[in-house]
Design an enzyme around this catalytic site. Structure first.
Site, short mmCIF file in Angstrom:
data_model
loop_
_atom_site.label_atom_id
_atom_site.label_comp_id
_atom_site.label_asym_id
_atom_site.label_seq_id
_atom_site.Cartn_x
_atom_site.Cartn_y
_atom_site.Cartn_z
N CYS A 51 -1.31 -0.54 -11.57
CA CYS A 51 -1.10 -1.99 -11.65
C CYS A 51 -2.04 -2.70 -10.65
CB CYS A 51 0.35 -2.33 -11.33
SG CYS A 51 0.70 -4.11 -11.46
N ASP A 53 -1.26 -5.03 -8.81
CA ASP A 53 -0.46 -5.49 -7.66
C ASP A 53 -1.11 -5.05 -6.34
OD1 ASP A 53 1.68 -5.50 -5.59
OD2 ASP A 53 2.94 -6.11 -7.28
N ARG A 55 -0.03 -4.44 -3.60
CA ARG A 55 0.74 -3.52 -2.74
C ARG A 55 0.67 -2.07 -3.21
NH1 ARG A 55 6.08 -6.86 -3.68
NH2 ARG A 55 5.13 -6.73 -5.74
N HIS A 107 5.02 0.82 -10.90
CA HIS A 107 5.77 0.63 -9.65
C HIS A 107 7.01 -0.22 -9.89
CE1 HIS A 107 4.54 -3.61 -8.77
NE2 HIS A 107 3.60 -3.29 -9.60
N CYS A 110 7.78 -4.40 -10.57
CA CYS A 110 6.51 -4.89 -11.15
C CYS A 110 6.73 -6.27 -11.79
CB CYS A 110 6.00 -3.90 -12.19
SG CYS A 110 4.42 -4.40 -12.92
ZN LIG Z 1 2.88 -4.44 -11.20
#
Ligand SMILES: [Zn+2]
Length: 219
Positions: A51, A53, A55, A107, A110
């Site tokens: 992803c 993302d 993090r 994750h 999400c």
């Molecule tokens: Zn995500």
């Protein structure tokens, strides 16, 4: 050798360039030939599909270094067969780099998966997240038994990673590699933002016998 910890709110444009200069210094201090070696070529054994993302950075959470992992990231680690960007990454990593493992890593928490579970219009991204709704439809019976929003979200994250890994397996790129005797495994993982722990979904595929008959290509 570790870069100094900075709060996200302190990050500035200039700070990024300074961070780069600091990092170069750290790396050269640890190994004066570091960049000479790194620039000589790459032989990563792993393709990571994760992803976007901020993090969930592949290298940090697996304690690996530049050169170790070839990376493709998009919102909610979706794998669709019409995505030329992803197919190009997959083709290059399998046929040129000869990676041994392809890991789809979702994750928990999400935002993309959560948006797909809701009915709110977000914008153009709704079209991308529609693929996750297709995953929901396939697993509707299981999903409808779950009422707790967090449990539903977590399970959807797992199913999305599992289905994305299955979509990798179903490509002619992966199936041709197996037919040619190439060593290659496809895995689905899920990462926890709360604990930092990765959980293997244990649905790994290692060869043509792991392909669903409906997706087997004639070789
Ligand atoms: Zn995500």
């Amino acid at each position: 050798m570790c870069a100094k910890t900075i709060e996200t709110k302190d990050i500035t444009y200039e700070g990024l360039l300074q961070g780069n200069a600091d990092w170069i210094q750290d790396m050269i201090q640890a190994d004066p030939d570091y960049f000479d070696k790194l620039s000589a070529g790459q032989h990563p054994p792993v393709l990571w599909i994760g992803c976007s993302d901020s993090r969930v950075p592949a290298n940090q959470i697996t304690n690996t270094m530049p050169g170790d992992i070839f990376v493709h990231r998009n919102i909610a680690n979706v794998v669709v067969h019409t995505d030329m960007n992803l197919l190009s990454v997959l083709d290059y990593s399998v046929n040129v780099l000869k990676v041994k493992h392809i890991i789809v890593c979702g994750h928990y928490g999400c935002g993309g998966v959560n948006a797909a579970l809701g009915n709110k219009q977000v914008g153009i991204i709704d079209n991308w997240l529609r693929h996750i709704r297709d995953v929901y439809r396939v697993h509707q019976l299981e999903m409808e038994t779950m009422k707790d929003p967090e449990k539903r979200s977590n399970r959807m994250v797992e199913l999305n990673a599992i289905e994305s890994a299955a979509n990798v397996v179903n490509t002619s790129i992966v199936q041709n590699a197996w037919a040619n005797g190439q060593e290659l495994s496809v895995h689905a993982w899920v990462y926890s933002l709360r604990t930092g722990k990765i959980t293997d979904m244990k649905v790994s595929s290692h060869g043509i016998n792991d392909v669903h008959p409906a997706f087997k290509v004639s070789l």
